[in-house]
Design a protein around this motif. Sequence first.
Motif, PDB file in Angstrom:
ATOM      1  N   SER A  97     -34.734 -45.093 -63.971  1.00 43.96           N
ATOM      2  CA  SER A  97     -34.752 -45.236 -62.715  1.00 43.96           C
ATOM      3  C   SER A  97     -34.971 -44.650 -61.632  1.00 43.96           C
ATOM      4  O   SER A  97     -36.283 -44.363 -62.416  1.00 43.96           O
ATOM      5  CB  SER A  97     -33.944 -43.626 -62.869  1.00 43.96           C
ATOM      6  N   ILE A 141     -37.257 -43.778 -58.369  1.00 44.55           N
ATOM      7  CA  ILE A 141     -36.181 -42.804 -56.370  1.00 44.55           C
ATOM      8  C   ILE A 141     -36.973 -43.991 -54.949  1.00 44.55           C
ATOM      9  O   ILE A 141     -37.923 -45.018 -55.781  1.00 44.55           O
ATOM     10  CB  ILE A 141     -37.117 -41.546 -56.553  1.00 44.55           C
ATOM     11  N   ASN A 158     -29.012 -42.197 -54.550  1.00 44.61           N
ATOM     12  CA  ASN A 158     -30.406 -42.165 -54.561  1.00 44.61           C
ATOM     13  C   ASN A 158     -31.504 -42.044 -55.669  1.00 44.61           C
ATOM     14  O   ASN A 158     -32.704 -41.989 -55.240  1.00 44.61           O
ATOM     15  CB  ASN A 158     -30.372 -40.446 -54.859  1.00 44.61           C
ATOM     16  N   TRP A 159     -30.804 -43.867 -55.817  1.00 44.53           N
ATOM     17  CA  TRP A 159     -32.287 -43.963 -57.433  1.00 44.53           C
ATOM     18  C   TRP A 159     -31.758 -44.820 -57.464  1.00 44.53           C
ATOM     19  O   TRP A 159     -30.272 -45.636 -57.762  1.00 44.53           O
ATOM     20  CB  TRP A 159     -32.600 -43.510 -58.103  1.00 44.53           C
ATOM     21  N   ASP A 160     -31.813 -46.505 -58.416  1.00 44.05           N
ATOM     22  CA  ASP A 160     -31.771 -47.872 -58.956  1.00 44.05           C
ATOM     23  C   ASP A 160     -31.748 -46.974 -59.958  1.00 44.05           C
ATOM     24  O   ASP A 160     -32.504 -46.857 -60.760  1.00 44.05           O
ATOM     25  CB  ASP A 160     -32.977 -48.458 -58.007  1.00 44.05           C
ATOM     26  N   ASP A 161     -31.415 -48.408 -60.674  1.00 35.21           N
ATOM     27  CA  ASP A 161     -31.003 -48.014 -62.707  1.00 35.21           C
ATOM     28  C   ASP A 161     -31.291 -49.486 -62.982  1.00 35.21           C
ATOM     29  O   ASP A 161     -30.790 -49.979 -62.066  1.00 35.21           O
ATOM     30  CB  ASP A 161     -30.157 -47.693 -62.471  1.00 35.21           C
TER      31      ASP A 161
END
Length: 200
Positions: free
Chosen positions: A162, A164, A120-123
């Motif tokens: 993070s 979205i 659901n997201w990238d760090d």
Amino acid sequence: MFTGIIEEKGEVVAIEPAGGQVGGGALLSVRGPLVTSDAAHGDSIAVNGVCLTVVEVKDDVFTVDVIRESLDRSSLGGLTAGSAVNLERSVRADQRLGGHIVQGHVDGTARLLSRAPGENWDDLRFSLPGPLSRYVAEKGSIAIDGISLTVTTVDDDSFGVSLIPTTLKLTTMGDRQVGDVVNLEVDVIAKYVERLVGTR
């Protein structure tokens, strides 16, 4: 002033030495149909977080002068024709402040150290220049290439955010690779607080 909410991804049409002199400033032309829809000479547009003044608009392309100071403090000097850039027009007094107070005055640059894709997201983790580390706090605001983001983690020499899916899709951050250089602007409120406290 800006909010850090990117309006569109633009494309660099050309970047060339101002006045034809290498080592000075640059003349930057960028295609951006949305931001040029009401742009005029003298307006401010943030390009990857750098506040620049429009000197010419022709169809959907605007041109700005970039002084040596801006080239030295930001990543703009590394742009080439075809580079994607984040664009935001200056905020109007009747608009919502969707991000945070962004001046378009870049404090320094950082490198993308790592990115970990998630469902659901990238760090993403970035280097943190020593002189700027005191202004970056967990859950605080920071602008990266003009994007208003929340700091998720921070240590002495790096910090994380993070992202979205919307941010990854609508900004250049979705295409950033490890090693890429980005522009940083820390929270201006932190800088003023430091100066005020330091004078007491």
